[in-house]
Motif scaffolding. Structure first.
Motif, short mmCIF file in Angstrom:
data_model
loop_
_atom_site.label_atom_id
_atom_site.label_comp_id
_atom_site.label_asym_id
_atom_site.label_seq_id
_atom_site.Cartn_x
_atom_site.Cartn_y
_atom_site.Cartn_z
N UNK A 39 11.15 5.75 -13.82
CA UNK A 39 10.72 4.43 -13.35
C UNK A 39 9.23 4.41 -13.04
N UNK A 40 8.57 3.29 -13.34
CA UNK A 40 7.13 3.21 -13.09
C UNK A 40 6.82 3.24 -11.60
N UNK A 41 5.60 3.63 -11.29
CA UNK A 41 5.15 3.65 -9.89
C UNK A 41 5.19 2.24 -9.33
N UNK A 42 5.65 2.13 -8.09
CA UNK A 42 5.78 0.81 -7.46
C UNK A 42 5.43 0.92 -5.99
N UNK A 43 5.09 -0.21 -5.42
CA UNK A 43 5.00 -0.32 -3.96
C UNK A 43 6.33 -0.86 -3.48
N UNK A 44 6.98 -0.15 -2.56
CA UNK A 44 8.31 -0.52 -2.13
C UNK A 44 8.24 -1.39 -0.87
N UNK A 45 9.02 -2.47 -0.87
CA UNK A 45 9.08 -3.41 0.22
C UNK A 45 10.40 -3.26 0.95
N UNK A 46 10.36 -3.26 2.28
CA UNK A 46 11.60 -3.11 3.05
C UNK A 46 11.45 -3.73 4.42
N UNK A 86 5.68 -0.82 2.13
CA UNK A 86 5.28 -1.87 3.05
C UNK A 86 6.53 -2.28 3.82
N UNK A 87 6.43 -2.26 5.15
CA UNK A 87 7.57 -2.53 6.02
C UNK A 87 7.29 -3.81 6.80
N UNK A 88 8.19 -4.78 6.66
CA UNK A 88 8.05 -6.05 7.36
C UNK A 88 8.92 -6.02 8.62
N UNK A 89 8.29 -6.11 9.78
CA UNK A 89 9.04 -6.03 11.02
C UNK A 89 8.21 -6.53 12.19
N UNK A 90 8.89 -7.20 13.12
CA UNK A 90 8.27 -7.57 14.39
C UNK A 90 8.73 -6.65 15.52
N UNK A 91 9.66 -5.74 15.22
CA UNK A 91 10.23 -4.87 16.26
C UNK A 91 9.71 -3.44 16.20
N UNK A 108 7.05 -12.42 5.97
CA UNK A 108 7.21 -11.60 4.77
C UNK A 108 6.99 -12.41 3.50
N UNK A 109 7.51 -13.64 3.46
CA UNK A 109 7.38 -14.45 2.25
C UNK A 109 5.91 -14.71 1.95
N UNK A 110 5.14 -15.11 2.96
CA UNK A 110 3.72 -15.39 2.74
C UNK A 110 2.94 -14.12 2.42
N UNK A 111 3.30 -13.02 3.06
CA UNK A 111 2.62 -11.75 2.79
C UNK A 111 2.88 -11.29 1.36
N UNK A 112 4.12 -11.39 0.90
CA UNK A 112 4.45 -10.97 -0.47
C UNK A 112 3.80 -11.93 -1.47
N UNK A 113 3.75 -13.21 -1.15
CA UNK A 113 3.08 -14.16 -2.03
C UNK A 113 1.62 -13.73 -2.25
N UNK A 114 0.96 -13.31 -1.17
CA UNK A 114 -0.42 -12.84 -1.27
C UNK A 114 -0.50 -11.51 -2.03
N UNK A 130 15.62 -9.54 3.55
CA UNK A 130 14.30 -9.68 2.93
C UNK A 130 14.44 -10.14 1.48
N UNK A 131 15.33 -9.50 0.74
CA UNK A 131 15.54 -9.87 -0.67
C UNK A 131 15.99 -11.32 -0.79
N UNK A 132 16.90 -11.71 0.09
CA UNK A 132 17.40 -13.08 0.07
C UNK A 132 16.26 -14.07 0.33
#
Length: 200
Positions: A39-46, A86-91, A108-114, A130-132
């Motif tokens: 698989x190609x190199x990717x930045x993983x979002x969680x 990249x980890x999206x969290x307020x906690x 997360x939506x706005x950050x991923x859009x950017x 997050x995926x949803x």
């Protein structure tokens, strides 16, 4: 422009995991593992829950019901440790202890859009809510599911599609690994309402 891939591994009945089952439901084979390695190199979002689980594995915490990691599981976690995450969290609190992990507290939506304007492949790992959210926002370019040949009706955990909108899926790839594991990959389109007629 970056491409965003939502990537799931599931039981046939749409669960992301099952109590007492090993990683990959214990059914990964040489073809599937070789494909993972290509698989190609990717930045993983969680999100935070996936981060806590996976960083725990990276720190040596063994999954419930197992005495030790299987070599395939260990290799998979090692590869994730080396990847950009990249980890999206307020906690969660900084600094994150898992190598190559960046904490983002913004929406997360706005950050991923950017992030999508910067190029490269973005891929989710786990992180069902997050995926949803990313799918609802129309940011997902590819939706890939690898289905393992088990039904986990009694032990399944994390039902993937609960809370999803209606989505039309255009198949762009399909493949069978090791004679038993099925990959399907689609271009998704979120629907405002069900189609009014049957496609010609």
């Amino acid at each position: 422009m970056s491409e965003l891939l939502v990537d799931f591994i599931t039981s046939l009945d749409g669960y992301a995991s099952g109590e007492g089952w090993p990683g990959f439901w214990g059914l990964e084979g040489p073809e599937y593992l070789a494909w993972l390695g290509e698989q190609p190199e990717a930045t993983y979002l969680m999100g935070a829950n996936t981060y806590r689980l996976m960083s725990g594995f990276a720190a040596g915490e063994v999954p419930k019901g197992q005495d030790e990691f299987r070599p395939e599981e260990e290799a998979s976690v090692d590869e994730l440790t080396q990847a950009s995450k990249v980890v999206f969290s307020s906690s969660l609190e900084e600094p994150l202890t898992w190598a190559n992990s960046t904490l983002v507290r913004d929406d997360a939506v706005e950050a991923v859009r950017a992030m999508k304007s910067s190029g490269g492949l973005l891929s989710t790992i786990g992180s069902l809510s997050l995926c949803r959210s990313l799918l609802r926002a129309g940011l997902v370019d590819r939706f890939r599911v690898v289905m393992f040949p088990v039904i986990t009706g009694a032990t399944g955990e994390e039902r993937i599609y609960d809370g999803y909108p209606d989505v039309a899926l255009e198949m762009i790839e399909h493949r069978t690994f090791d004679g038993r594991i099925q990959l399907v990959e689609y271009k998704p389109r979120v629907l405002e309402h069900p189609p009014l007629g049957v496609p010609a």
